[in-house]
Design a protein around this motif. Structure first.
Motif, PDB file in Angstrom:
ATOM      1  N   MET A   1       0.832  -1.201   0.000  1.00  0.00           N
ATOM      2  CA  MET A   1       0.000   0.000   0.000  1.00  0.00           C
ATOM      3  C   MET A   1       0.869   1.255   0.000  1.00  0.00           C
ATOM      4  O   MET A   1       0.504   2.253  -0.597  1.00  0.00           O
ATOM      5  N   LEU A   2       2.003   1.147   0.657  1.00  0.00           N
ATOM      6  CA  LEU A   2       2.888   2.294   0.740  1.00  0.00           C
ATOM      7  C   LEU A   2       3.449   2.640  -0.642  1.00  0.00           C
ATOM      8  O   LEU A   2       3.618   3.809  -0.976  1.00  0.00           O
ATOM      9  N   SER A   3       3.687   1.610  -1.474  1.00  0.00           N
ATOM     10  CA  SER A   3       4.228   1.880  -2.806  1.00  0.00           C
ATOM     11  C   SER A   3       3.230   2.638  -3.667  1.00  0.00           C
ATOM     12  O   SER A   3       3.610   3.346  -4.592  1.00  0.00           O
ATOM     13  N   ALA A   4       1.939   2.516  -3.408  1.00  0.00           N
ATOM     14  CA  ALA A   4       0.926   3.255  -4.159  1.00  0.00           C
ATOM     15  C   ALA A   4       0.864   4.713  -3.727  1.00  0.00           C
ATOM     16  O   ALA A   4       0.484   5.584  -4.507  1.00  0.00           O
ATOM     17  N   VAL A   5       1.258   4.986  -2.490  1.00  0.00           N
ATOM     18  CA  VAL A   5       1.198   6.356  -1.968  1.00  0.00           C
ATOM     19  C   VAL A   5       2.444   7.141  -2.354  1.00  0.00           C
ATOM     20  O   VAL A   5       2.371   8.312  -2.712  1.00  0.00           O
TER      21      VAL A   5
ATOM     22  N   VAL B   1       7.843  -1.086  -7.695  1.00  0.00           N
ATOM     23  CA  VAL B   1       7.342  -2.065  -6.726  1.00  0.00           C
ATOM     24  C   VAL B   1       5.835  -2.236  -6.871  1.00  0.00           C
ATOM     25  O   VAL B   1       5.307  -3.353  -6.822  1.00  0.00           O
ATOM     26  N   SER B   2       5.124  -1.156  -7.089  1.00  0.00           N
ATOM     27  CA  SER B   2       3.671  -1.224  -7.271  1.00  0.00           C
ATOM     28  C   SER B   2       3.328  -2.046  -8.518  1.00  0.00           C
ATOM     29  O   SER B   2       2.406  -2.874  -8.491  1.00  0.00           O
ATOM     30  N   ILE B   3       4.068  -1.855  -9.591  1.00  0.00           N
ATOM     31  CA  ILE B   3       3.840  -2.620 -10.827  1.00  0.00           C
ATOM     32  C   ILE B   3       4.145  -4.098 -10.601  1.00  0.00           C
ATOM     33  O   ILE B   3       3.388  -4.974 -11.044  1.00  0.00           O
ATOM     34  N   GLN B   4       5.212  -4.384  -9.879  1.00  0.00           N
ATOM     35  CA  GLN B   4       5.560  -5.776  -9.592  1.00  0.00           C
ATOM     36  C   GLN B   4       4.496  -6.449  -8.731  1.00  0.00           C
ATOM     37  O   GLN B   4       4.175  -7.626  -8.918  1.00  0.00           O
TER      38      GLN B   4
ATOM     39  N   ALA C   1       2.316  -9.637  -9.806  1.00  0.00           N
ATOM     40  CA  ALA C   1       2.252 -10.831  -8.961  1.00  0.00           C
ATOM     41  C   ALA C   1       0.800 -11.272  -8.774  1.00  0.00           C
ATOM     42  O   ALA C   1       0.488 -12.478  -8.829  1.00  0.00           O
ATOM     43  N   PHE C   2      -0.107 -10.326  -8.563  1.00  0.00           N
ATOM     44  CA  PHE C   2      -1.517 -10.675  -8.411  1.00  0.00           C
ATOM     45  C   PHE C   2      -2.109 -11.242  -9.709  1.00  0.00           C
ATOM     46  O   PHE C   2      -2.923 -12.166  -9.693  1.00  0.00           O
ATOM     47  N   VAL C   3      -1.696 -10.690 -10.846  1.00  0.00           N
ATOM     48  CA  VAL C   3      -2.161 -11.201 -12.137  1.00  0.00           C
ATOM     49  C   VAL C   3      -1.690 -12.638 -12.329  1.00  0.00           C
ATOM     50  O   VAL C   3      -2.460 -13.520 -12.734  1.00  0.00           O
TER      51      VAL C   3
END
Length: 105
Positions: A1-5, A14-17, A21-23
């Motif tokens: 969540m921190l990477s989105a902020v 990190v947010s893209i990774q 990972a979820f995909v």
């Protein structure tokens, strides 16, 4: 969540990774579900075949075999008569797939 902020380049990567990972996790779960469905279908067919084999084996053990003959339109014929009549009824030619079957069978 921190990477989105956060707005830094590392935070974006990190947010893209995390999203990738979820995909990949979703793909993996989907493949596992398909494999489970295939395996359960195979299991059902095996159970069906086992029942048919048990029926056949019990018929063999109890000598409940049907009379021998060739079935055609619900009637029982002698194999020689059946094949002979088919061969004789050919007007021009006939193709025999079984090399052992002819008019002299």
């Amino acid at each position: 969540m921190l990477s989105a902020v956060l707005r830094s380049d590392i935070a974006v990567k990190v947010s893209i990774q995390i999203m990738n990972a979820f995909v990949e996790l979703r793909k993996l779960v989907g493949q596992e579900t398909l494999q489970h469905l295939r395996l359960s279908g195979i299991e059902n067919k095996l159970i069906e075949h086992d029942q048919k084999f048990n029926k056949l084996f019990s018929a063999l053990e109890n000598n409940e075999l049907p009379q021998r003959g060739v079935y055609f339109d619900g009637q029982v014929f002698d194999a020689y008569t059946f094949v002979s009549d088919i061969i004789k009824s050919a007007k021009t030619s006939i193709i025999l797939i079984d090399n052992y079957v002819d008019d002299s069978t």
